[in-house]
Every structure is written in structure tokens, then in C-alpha cells.
Write an enzyme that holds these catalytic residues in place. Sequence first.
Site, mmCIF file in Angstrom:
data_model
loop_
_atom_site.group_PDB
_atom_site.id
_atom_site.type_symbol
_atom_site.label_atom_id
_atom_site.label_comp_id
_atom_site.label_asym_id
_atom_site.label_seq_id
_atom_site.Cartn_x
_atom_site.Cartn_y
_atom_site.Cartn_z
ATOM 1 N N LYS A 150 0.889 -1.219 -0.404
ATOM 2 C CA LYS A 150 0.260 -0.167 -0.080
ATOM 3 C C LYS A 150 1.024 1.267 -0.087
ATOM 4 O O LYS A 150 0.266 2.355 -0.368
ATOM 5 C CB LYS A 150 -0.864 -0.056 1.318
ATOM 6 C CG LYS A 150 -2.071 -1.165 1.173
ATOM 7 C CD LYS A 150 -3.182 -1.033 1.793
ATOM 8 C CE LYS A 150 -4.219 -1.963 1.662
ATOM 9 N NZ LYS A 150 -3.931 -3.471 1.839
HETATM 10 C C1 LIG Z 1 -4.371 -4.598 1.293
HETATM 11 C C2 LIG Z 1 -3.692 -5.877 1.268
HETATM 12 C C3 LIG Z 1 -3.865 -6.627 0.358
HETATM 13 C C4 LIG Z 1 -5.264 -6.866 -0.634
HETATM 14 O O1 LIG Z 1 -5.244 -5.981 -1.717
HETATM 15 P P1 LIG Z 1 -6.408 -5.452 -2.494
HETATM 16 O O2 LIG Z 1 -5.872 -4.134 -3.368
HETATM 17 O O3 LIG Z 1 -7.548 -4.848 -1.446
HETATM 18 O O4 LIG Z 1 -6.948 -6.630 -3.249
HETATM 19 C C5 LIG Z 1 -3.112 -7.779 0.169
HETATM 20 N N1 LIG Z 1 -2.230 -7.998 1.067
HETATM 21 C C6 LIG Z 1 -1.658 -7.247 1.807
HETATM 22 C C7 LIG Z 1 -0.634 -7.560 2.865
HETATM 23 C C8 LIG Z 1 -2.571 -5.879 1.992
HETATM 24 O O5 LIG Z 1 -1.959 -5.157 2.849
#
Ligand SMILES: *Cc1c(COP(=O)(O)O)cnc(C)c1O
Length: 467
Positions: A124
Site C-alpha cells: 500500500k
Molecule cells: C491490502 C492488502 C492486500 C489486498 O489488496 P487489495 O488491493 O485490497 O486487493 C493484500 N495483502 C496485503 C498485505 C495488504 O495490505
Amino acid sequence: MPPQHETTLFFPTMKFQSTRSTSEALGFLDAFASGLAPDGGLYVPESLPQMPAELLNGDAHSYATLAFEFLSLFDTDHSPEELKTLITRSYEGTFDDPATAPLRQLADDLFVLELFHGPTLAFKDFGLQLVGNLFEDQIRRSGKPINVLGATSGDTGSAAIHGLAGKEGVNVFILYPKGRISALQERQMTCTEAANIFPIPIEGSFDDAQLIVKELFGDLEFKAEVALSAINSINLARVLAQAIYYFHAWSQLPAAAQNNKPAFVVPTGNFGNILAGWLAGKMGLPAEHFVIATNRNDILYRLFTTGTYETGEVHASLAPSMDIQVASNFERFLFYHLKGDGSQVAEIMNKIGSGESLTIPNFDAGAFSATHSSDEDITSLIRQIYEDFDYIVDPHTACAFKDLDRSRSNIILSTAHPAKFPDTISDAIGQHPTHPSLEKLKQRTPVTYEQAAQSGAIRDFILARRV
Ligand SMILES: *Cc1c(COP(=O)(O)O)cnc(C)c1O
């Protein structure tokens, strides 16, 4: 300016339209700042331009080059120099690997794209580092400070905080359920030592926190008075930023693997990450296939194997950042699936929103397939991957190794560093992975601003601490 840049500079005609089609189309910064469109839809580019061919010829390119060329196709508001500065601020010096998103080879046709080298050790950071710099840019342009409010169950909140910590003209208020997020995630939010960050634990669940945030955004007078802004998973800039590393992975892939029906395998919750890859595919990324890897919350697994969207209860799992009930970015996929028919998108999303189970008309999984992993699968996959490749994956990434099709080349997106989940890793392989940035946090004193779980109390707190 090198000549190859000339063709991609300035797309004054690029607009972003709502998936529900009735709101006015906007330029890049306006669509970014709006978050949700007034008609309730999400912003998507009116057209998907092709990435310049010389960046897809199989040669390696730096992250900064690819980010610049990619964002130049969409950004209607910054000069090339400004855009370069935004990219440098977001991805250089803030990530602890010189490649930003390094590609590790585990076997002939098996690769891991490590997306955990940013400040909070999860993917993120790619979206939220850019979002933080875009907010700063917006504040500088308008001369108006903003206050950011959000609720988090972990990763998004800490990545947002690290995107905005120490920036001028913005204070950040993040609510989270006290005692219900991991100790390390809480430290990432509460040990920033930045004066503009206000982590607010409340008694209750994530949904309670979310509800308070909704109420405060619904109070239009308050919202205007403190210039309240959101950070959420549907933000256009986050999705665009996430497409860049797919091109980066491709450009680092050996020729043999590029030629062996490459698939990207993506640990998936809200569908934001994998959607970005699929859009990259429409822009020329030569990927053949995308695998949606879910945990036991397998709404998307069921959708892509049966065509029926059916929400259920959220179950806590060992991969908590994928514990979702509604995959909010699915609406963007639906828009393309329905060939841009905004009224049909609105109708389907309204049905989904009211909890109705729904079969998508003429559903075709196309380039997607899906897998799902139980908690037992996650633990045994972590162990198996460690034994086979001497490589430790976090519980989200582990899901992507389920039922791999080894007849093609696979690029696994690794979404978090294993040190963020020491207990699960320890149960699987008896080791406690560590990371220097997490160790450093343990020496700092957490700063929190606990409040009563009532929107009135939070409103007063924001009024007292607003920028
Ligand atoms: C947010 C997150 C996901 C999921 O990603 P999306 O874009 O919501 O599909 C997977 N793994 C981790 C570690 C995350 O923080």
C-alpha cells in the site's frame, strides 16, 4: 528532454469519468481530490492509452523511468519536471531497496515481485506515498490546509500515515479499534514522532470506527469547516500508482519467462492491486493471465468461478488485510465488463450494496482465474515455500502459491514483509523474522489520543487539533 518523451507529454484531453456515468468527467487532480464521484461511482480514465512500445521491448527499465512514462499518460496537471519531483519524493529514499520493487527468482519460471520495501513494509506504500505527495501539492496550489480522517483495521492507516507524516498543511486523524490490530501495526501508526499525526484508538470494532468516520463525512457543515479529506482504497491515484510495478516486473523478467505465457498471481482483498495489473494489460503489458488469490473470505473466488456475487460474513483469518466482505474496486472491472454502461453498473452496485446475491449478466472471467486458501493452507504453504526455496513469505503472499500452474511462468506479487506477521511465521517454520525498521519502532514511545467511540467526541477532538 530525450526525444522519446515527446510523444507522451501532456494529454490535456485525458479525462476521468465516473463508472456510473452521470457525474461530470474531471481532470487528474480533480478526480484524485474527489475520491468518490458525486453519483456514487469511481473514477476511471476515459480511455486507456498504450504504454510506449520501447518500454515493452523486453529490456530492463528503472522504476522512476516507468513511473514517469506511465503517469505522463494520465496526469493532466503537472509539468514533466513537477511529475519527476513527485515520483522522486514518493519512491526514492523512502524505499529500502534500490530497485524499489525488486524481482526475486525462486525457480526457472517462478518469480516474486517484492512490494514490501516501503516505509510500512506493505504494497500500500506504492499508492499512499504518491497520494501523500499529491495532497501536499494540492495544499500548496490552493493555499488551503486540509484535515484527513480515516478508519483502519491495519495496513491502510499506517501507509496513509507514513505518506503524510511531517507534511505541511495537513493533519491526519486515524481511528482504529483498540486492542484489535496487531501490536506491530499499532506501533507503525503511533511511533512516527510526527506532530501532525493523531492515531485515535476507540473501544469497539473496525465497523464502529468506520461508522463514526461515515457520520462525520455526512455532516457537510463540519466537513466544509475543517476541509475534511478521505484516504480510501478506491482513490484513482492509488490504482494508477499500482499499475507501474507490473511493467517494472515485466521489464526485469528474463526473456524465456517473458515468452512462457506469464501470469501474475495477486493476493487479493478489495481487488485494487490486481485490477491495476489488468488495466496495465489493456495498456500493452504482455501478461497472459491474472490469478486472484483469496484467503477464506473468498467472495471473489466464488464470483470468478461461478459469476455470482454473494456477500457473506467476514471471518478473521491469518491474512487479515484480505478479510473483506465487499471488494470495492470490483466496480471498476464491472464498468469495463459492461462496456461502459454506467446505468447498468449503478443498478448492479446498488443491488450488491443492499446485500442481494446477484449473477452478473454474461459473466466471463476472461484473463482471470481464482484460488482460495484456508488458514491451514496458509501455514502449510509458508512451510512448503521455505523448504522448497529457502524463502520466507508473509501469510498474504502465501495464498498466491496455492495451486500454481507451473506450466507457465508465474510472477507472485508479495504484498507484505514476513516480519510484520512474526507469530504466523513462527507457527509455520519456528523462526521469528525481523526487520530493522520494526526493531527501531520498539525503542520509541507510542503516542495515542484515545477518545470515546462517539462521533461527537471525535468531532470535538478534530476541532481542537485541526490544522
Ligand atoms: C491490502 C492488502 C492486500 C489486498 O489488496 P487489495 O488491493 O485490497 O486487493 C493484500 N495483502 C496485503 C498485505 C495488504 O495490505
